[in-house]
Design a protein around this motif. Structure first.
Motif, PDB file in Angstrom:
ATOM      1  N   LYS A 118       0.852  -1.185   0.000  1.00  0.00           N
ATOM      2  CA  LYS A 118       0.000   0.000   0.000  1.00  0.00           C
ATOM      3  C   LYS A 118       0.888   1.234   0.000  1.00  0.00           C
ATOM      4  O   LYS A 118       1.869   1.298   0.736  1.00  0.00           O
ATOM      5  N   ALA A 119       0.531   2.202  -0.828  1.00  0.00           N
ATOM      6  CA  ALA A 119       1.301   3.445  -0.915  1.00  0.00           C
ATOM      7  C   ALA A 119       0.361   4.627  -0.726  1.00  0.00           C
ATOM      8  O   ALA A 119      -0.766   4.612  -1.224  1.00  0.00           O
ATOM      9  N   THR A 120       0.831   5.628  -0.007  1.00  0.00           N
ATOM     10  CA  THR A 120       0.042   6.841   0.226  1.00  0.00           C
ATOM     11  C   THR A 120       0.936   8.050   0.030  1.00  0.00           C
ATOM     12  O   THR A 120       2.058   8.090   0.540  1.00  0.00           O
ATOM     13  N   ILE A 121       0.461   9.013  -0.733  1.00  0.00           N
ATOM     14  CA  ILE A 121       1.137  10.308  -0.825  1.00  0.00           C
ATOM     15  C   ILE A 121       0.281  11.273  -0.017  1.00  0.00           C
ATOM     16  O   ILE A 121      -0.887  11.519  -0.330  1.00  0.00           O
ATOM     17  N   ASP A 122       0.874  11.750   1.065  1.00  0.00           N
ATOM     18  CA  ASP A 122       0.172  12.638   1.985  1.00  0.00           C
ATOM     19  C   ASP A 122       0.167  14.045   1.393  1.00  0.00           C
ATOM     20  O   ASP A 122       1.215  14.679   1.290  1.00  0.00           O
TER      21      ASP A 122
END
Length: 179
Positions: A118-122
């Motif tokens: 899982k990848a998230t760009i805040d």
């Protein structure tokens, strides 16, 4: 990584359903389903790869490497169709204790070990929505022994009608360690 198992057991049982004209108990078959499940998370890690200030405009690539622990089990998924099991069991009542009654169990099971990246760009800001993506990945279980190249050479005499020699044949076979 997490593992999850689910299974259902559909069972039949004889239940007393009144009496006949002679006062003997009558039974009918009743079906019911028991559902079971279990899960376990055995690997979960949060890693911050980059810290970026400001707004990202355009297309970007964020390369990274990560070494998984050597002890992780491999990815797995198995779904077993219904299996039918028949048996005879004793009545529980004292009056009919030695008489057998028929029972049928139907069992269905599913088990899996799944790994997800899982990848998230805040994205900063009160009204901004973070960019998120997830992807299942396949993890191959580490082998206990090293894989080494293998090769063999076999030479044999070719015969016609089992007894007339027609020459020799040699076969060379080789398998790389990645085969």
């Amino acid at each position: 990584g997490y593992e999850k198992a689910e299974w259902e057991v559909e069972r039949s049982r004889s239940v007393r359903h009144g009496t006949d004209s002679q006062g003997k108990p009558q039974y009918k078959t009743e079906w019911y389903t028991d559902e079971y499940e279990a899960d376990k998370t055995f690997f979960k890690e949060h890693v911050v790869l980059y810290h970026i200030e400001g707004t990202l405009i355009g297309e970007h690539t964020f390369p990274f490497q990560y070494k998984l622990p050597d002890t992780l089990p491999g990815s797995f998924h198995h779904k077993q169709p219904w299996v039918h099991r028949h048996s005879y069991v004793n009545h529980r009542s004292a009056e009919y204790r030695n008489k057998k009654r028929y029972r049928q169990d139907n069992i269905q099971a599913e088990g899996k070990i799944v790994y997800k990246l899982k990848a998230t760009i805040d994205i900063g800001g009160f009204f901004a929505k973070d960019l998120k993506a997830k992807q299942e990945i396949v993890v191959h279980e580490r082998l206990d022994q090293a894989i080494v190249p293998t090769q063999a050479v076999v030479t044999a005499t070719v015969c016609l009608c089992c007894c007339i020699p027609r020459g020799k044949c040699t076969i060379h076979a080789a398998f790389s360690k990645t085969a």
